[in-house]
Design a protein around this motif. Structure first.
Motif, PDB file in Angstrom:
ATOM      1  N   MET A   1       0.850  -1.171   0.000  1.00  0.00           N
ATOM      2  CA  MET A   1       0.000   0.000   0.000  1.00  0.00           C
ATOM      3  C   MET A   1       0.901   1.241   0.000  1.00  0.00           C
ATOM      4  O   MET A   1       1.866   1.303   0.741  1.00  0.00           O
ATOM      5  CB  MET A   1      -0.903   0.006   1.235  1.00  0.00           C
ATOM      6  CG  MET A   1      -1.844   1.156   1.255  1.00  0.00           C
ATOM      7  SD  MET A   1      -2.896   1.271   2.711  1.00  0.00           S
ATOM      8  CE  MET A   1      -3.600  -0.322   2.812  1.00  0.00           C
ATOM      9  N   VAL A   2       0.543   2.192  -0.828  1.00  0.00           N
ATOM     10  CA  VAL A   2       1.262   3.464  -0.894  1.00  0.00           C
ATOM     11  C   VAL A   2       0.267   4.568  -0.585  1.00  0.00           C
ATOM     12  O   VAL A   2      -0.805   4.630  -1.182  1.00  0.00           O
ATOM     13  CB  VAL A   2       1.875   3.683  -2.297  1.00  0.00           C
ATOM     14  CG1 VAL A   2       2.533   5.043  -2.381  1.00  0.00           C
ATOM     15  CG2 VAL A   2       2.868   2.588  -2.623  1.00  0.00           C
ATOM     16  N   ILE A   3       0.619   5.427   0.371  1.00  0.00           N
ATOM     17  CA  ILE A   3      -0.249   6.540   0.760  1.00  0.00           C
ATOM     18  C   ILE A   3       0.481   7.844   0.479  1.00  0.00           C
ATOM     19  O   ILE A   3       1.611   8.024   0.912  1.00  0.00           O
ATOM     20  CB  ILE A   3      -0.631   6.461   2.246  1.00  0.00           C
ATOM     21  CG1 ILE A   3      -1.397   5.169   2.519  1.00  0.00           C
ATOM     22  CG2 ILE A   3      -1.454   7.673   2.647  1.00  0.00           C
ATOM     23  CD1 ILE A   3      -1.679   4.935   3.993  1.00  0.00           C
ATOM     24  N   VAL A   4      -0.187   8.735  -0.245  1.00  0.00           N
ATOM     25  CA  VAL A   4       0.373  10.042  -0.556  1.00  0.00           C
ATOM     26  C   VAL A   4      -0.532  11.098   0.064  1.00  0.00           C
ATOM     27  O   VAL A   4      -1.721  11.150  -0.236  1.00  0.00           O
ATOM     28  CB  VAL A   4       0.459  10.256  -2.087  1.00  0.00           C
ATOM     29  CG1 VAL A   4       1.013  11.640  -2.395  1.00  0.00           C
ATOM     30  CG2 VAL A   4       1.289   9.172  -2.734  1.00  0.00           C
ATOM     31  N   LYS A   5       0.030  11.908   0.959  1.00  0.00           N
ATOM     32  CA  LYS A   5      -0.746  12.994   1.563  1.00  0.00           C
ATOM     33  C   LYS A   5      -0.608  14.221   0.672  1.00  0.00           C
ATOM     34  O   LYS A   5       0.466  14.776   0.529  1.00  0.00           O
ATOM     35  CB  LYS A   5      -0.254  13.297   2.967  1.00  0.00           C
ATOM     36  CG  LYS A   5      -0.586  12.221   3.953  1.00  0.00           C
ATOM     37  CD  LYS A   5      -0.247  12.638   5.351  1.00  0.00           C
ATOM     38  CE  LYS A   5      -0.643  11.550   6.333  1.00  0.00           C
ATOM     39  NZ  LYS A   5      -0.406  11.956   7.710  1.00  0.00           N
ATOM     40  N   LEU A   6      -1.724  14.617   0.052  1.00  0.00           N
ATOM     41  CA  LEU A   6      -1.705  15.750  -0.858  1.00  0.00           C
ATOM     42  C   LEU A   6      -1.788  17.072  -0.094  1.00  0.00           C
ATOM     43  O   LEU A   6      -1.057  18.005  -0.383  1.00  0.00           O
ATOM     44  CB  LEU A   6      -2.850  15.633  -1.862  1.00  0.00           C
ATOM     45  CG  LEU A   6      -2.815  14.367  -2.732  1.00  0.00           C
ATOM     46  CD1 LEU A   6      -4.067  14.280  -3.572  1.00  0.00           C
ATOM     47  CD2 LEU A   6      -1.585  14.357  -3.605  1.00  0.00           C
ATOM     48  N   TRP A   7      -2.712  17.150   0.828  1.00  0.00           N
ATOM     49  CA  TRP A   7      -2.854  18.289   1.712  1.00  0.00           C
ATOM     50  C   TRP A   7      -3.069  17.753   3.112  1.00  0.00           C
ATOM     51  O   TRP A   7      -3.019  16.551   3.330  1.00  0.00           O
ATOM     52  CB  TRP A   7      -4.029  19.171   1.289  1.00  0.00           C
ATOM     53  CG  TRP A   7      -3.743  19.942   0.040  1.00  0.00           C
ATOM     54  CD1 TRP A   7      -2.984  21.067  -0.068  1.00  0.00           C
ATOM     55  CD2 TRP A   7      -4.193  19.649  -1.276  1.00  0.00           C
ATOM     56  NE1 TRP A   7      -2.934  21.485  -1.361  1.00  0.00           N
ATOM     57  CE2 TRP A   7      -3.668  20.633  -2.134  1.00  0.00           C
ATOM     58  CE3 TRP A   7      -4.974  18.655  -1.819  1.00  0.00           C
ATOM     59  CZ2 TRP A   7      -3.914  20.644  -3.487  1.00  0.00           C
ATOM     60  CZ3 TRP A   7      -5.223  18.667  -3.177  1.00  0.00           C
ATOM     61  CH2 TRP A   7      -4.705  19.652  -3.988  1.00  0.00           C
ATOM     62  N   THR A  16      -2.475  -2.784  -3.761  1.00  0.00           N
ATOM     63  CA  THR A  16      -2.395  -3.941  -4.648  1.00  0.00           C
ATOM     64  C   THR A  16      -2.426  -5.200  -3.789  1.00  0.00           C
ATOM     65  O   THR A  16      -1.676  -5.301  -2.821  1.00  0.00           O
ATOM     66  CB  THR A  16      -1.099  -3.915  -5.473  1.00  0.00           C
ATOM     67  OG1 THR A  16      -1.078  -2.702  -6.218  1.00  0.00           O
ATOM     68  CG2 THR A  16      -1.028  -5.073  -6.430  1.00  0.00           C
ATOM     69  N   ARG A  17      -3.288  -6.148  -4.167  1.00  0.00           N
ATOM     70  CA  ARG A  17      -3.434  -7.378  -3.376  1.00  0.00           C
ATOM     71  C   ARG A  17      -3.537  -8.592  -4.284  1.00  0.00           C
ATOM     72  O   ARG A  17      -4.071  -8.521  -5.384  1.00  0.00           O
ATOM     73  CB  ARG A  17      -4.691  -7.331  -2.522  1.00  0.00           C
ATOM     74  CG  ARG A  17      -4.705  -6.255  -1.509  1.00  0.00           C
ATOM     75  CD  ARG A  17      -5.986  -6.271  -0.736  1.00  0.00           C
ATOM     76  NE  ARG A  17      -6.059  -5.078   0.082  1.00  0.00           N
ATOM     77  CZ  ARG A  17      -6.834  -4.967   1.113  1.00  0.00           C
ATOM     78  NH1 ARG A  17      -7.631  -5.947   1.449  1.00  0.00           N
ATOM     79  NH2 ARG A  17      -6.851  -3.861   1.816  1.00  0.00           N
ATOM     80  N   PHE A  30      -6.132 -10.923  -8.566  1.00  0.00           N
ATOM     81  CA  PHE A  30      -5.223  -9.794  -8.430  1.00  0.00           C
ATOM     82  C   PHE A  30      -6.071  -8.536  -8.407  1.00  0.00           C
ATOM     83  O   PHE A  30      -6.836  -8.272  -9.337  1.00  0.00           O
ATOM     84  CB  PHE A  30      -4.255  -9.777  -9.617  1.00  0.00           C
ATOM     85  CG  PHE A  30      -3.206  -8.724  -9.528  1.00  0.00           C
ATOM     86  CD1 PHE A  30      -2.212  -8.795  -8.575  1.00  0.00           C
ATOM     87  CD2 PHE A  30      -3.205  -7.663 -10.411  1.00  0.00           C
ATOM     88  CE1 PHE A  30      -1.234  -7.833  -8.494  1.00  0.00           C
ATOM     89  CE2 PHE A  30      -2.233  -6.694 -10.339  1.00  0.00           C
ATOM     90  CZ  PHE A  30      -1.239  -6.776  -9.375  1.00  0.00           C
ATOM     91  N   ARG A  31      -5.967  -7.766  -7.320  1.00  0.00           N
ATOM     92  CA  ARG A  31      -6.799  -6.570  -7.159  1.00  0.00           C
ATOM     93  C   ARG A  31      -5.914  -5.328  -7.043  1.00  0.00           C
ATOM     94  O   ARG A  31      -4.926  -5.336  -6.327  1.00  0.00           O
ATOM     95  CB  ARG A  31      -7.653  -6.672  -5.903  1.00  0.00           C
ATOM     96  CG  ARG A  31      -8.653  -7.774  -5.931  1.00  0.00           C
ATOM     97  CD  ARG A  31      -9.451  -7.770  -4.669  1.00  0.00           C
ATOM     98  NE  ARG A  31     -10.376  -8.884  -4.653  1.00  0.00           N
ATOM     99  CZ  ARG A  31     -11.147  -9.187  -3.637  1.00  0.00           C
ATOM    100  NH1 ARG A  31     -11.099  -8.468  -2.537  1.00  0.00           N
ATOM    101  NH2 ARG A  31     -11.960 -10.219  -3.702  1.00  0.00           N
ATOM    102  N   GLN A  32      -6.316  -4.291  -7.722  1.00  0.00           N
ATOM    103  CA  GLN A  32      -5.670  -2.994  -7.589  1.00  0.00           C
ATOM    104  C   GLN A  32      -6.746  -1.958  -7.287  1.00  0.00           C
ATOM    105  O   GLN A  32      -7.781  -1.926  -7.939  1.00  0.00           O
ATOM    106  CB  GLN A  32      -4.945  -2.607  -8.872  1.00  0.00           C
ATOM    107  CG  GLN A  32      -3.698  -3.425  -9.107  1.00  0.00           C
ATOM    108  CD  GLN A  32      -2.952  -2.950 -10.327  1.00  0.00           C
ATOM    109  OE1 GLN A  32      -3.558  -2.622 -11.327  1.00  0.00           O
ATOM    110  NE2 GLN A  32      -1.646  -2.923 -10.219  1.00  0.00           N
ATOM    111  N   GLU A  33      -6.464  -1.117  -6.300  1.00  0.00           N
ATOM    112  CA  GLU A  33      -7.417  -0.089  -5.904  1.00  0.00           C
ATOM    113  C   GLU A  33      -6.705   1.249  -5.818  1.00  0.00           C
ATOM    114  O   GLU A  33      -5.542   1.321  -5.417  1.00  0.00           O
ATOM    115  CB  GLU A  33      -8.018  -0.394  -4.531  1.00  0.00           C
ATOM    116  CG  GLU A  33      -8.822  -1.658  -4.474  1.00  0.00           C
ATOM    117  CD  GLU A  33      -9.349  -1.965  -3.077  1.00  0.00           C
ATOM    118  OE1 GLU A  33      -8.967  -1.263  -2.121  1.00  0.00           O
ATOM    119  OE2 GLU A  33     -10.139  -2.895  -2.957  1.00  0.00           O
ATOM    120  N   ALA A  34      -7.416   2.291  -6.178  1.00  0.00           N
ATOM    121  CA  ALA A  34      -6.960   3.663  -5.994  1.00  0.00           C
ATOM    122  C   ALA A  34      -8.066   4.386  -5.239  1.00  0.00           C
ATOM    123  O   ALA A  34      -9.219   4.381  -5.665  1.00  0.00           O
ATOM    124  CB  ALA A  34      -6.682   4.334  -7.326  1.00  0.00           C
TER     125      ALA A  34
END
Length: 45
Positions: A1-7, A16-17, A30-34
């Motif tokens: 899991m990648v987390i990007v703090k925008l504000w 991705t799992r 295979f699962r990908q989520e945004a």
């Protein structure tokens, strides 16, 4: 899991799992989520 703090209260999360559940299907999945999340935090006194 990648987390990007925008504000301060806004996050963009990529996940991705690889899943296997023999009760539903014998194939690997295979699962990908945004996800975009808005977080509201209370101020501490």
């Amino acid at each position: 899991m990648v987390i990007v703090k925008l504000w301060k209260y806004l996050q963009l999360r990529f996940d991705t799992r690889l899943a296997y559940n023999p009760l539903l299907n014998y194939k690997m999945q295979f699962r990908q989520e945004a996800l975009i999340g808005f977080f509201l935090a209370e101020r501490q006194k």
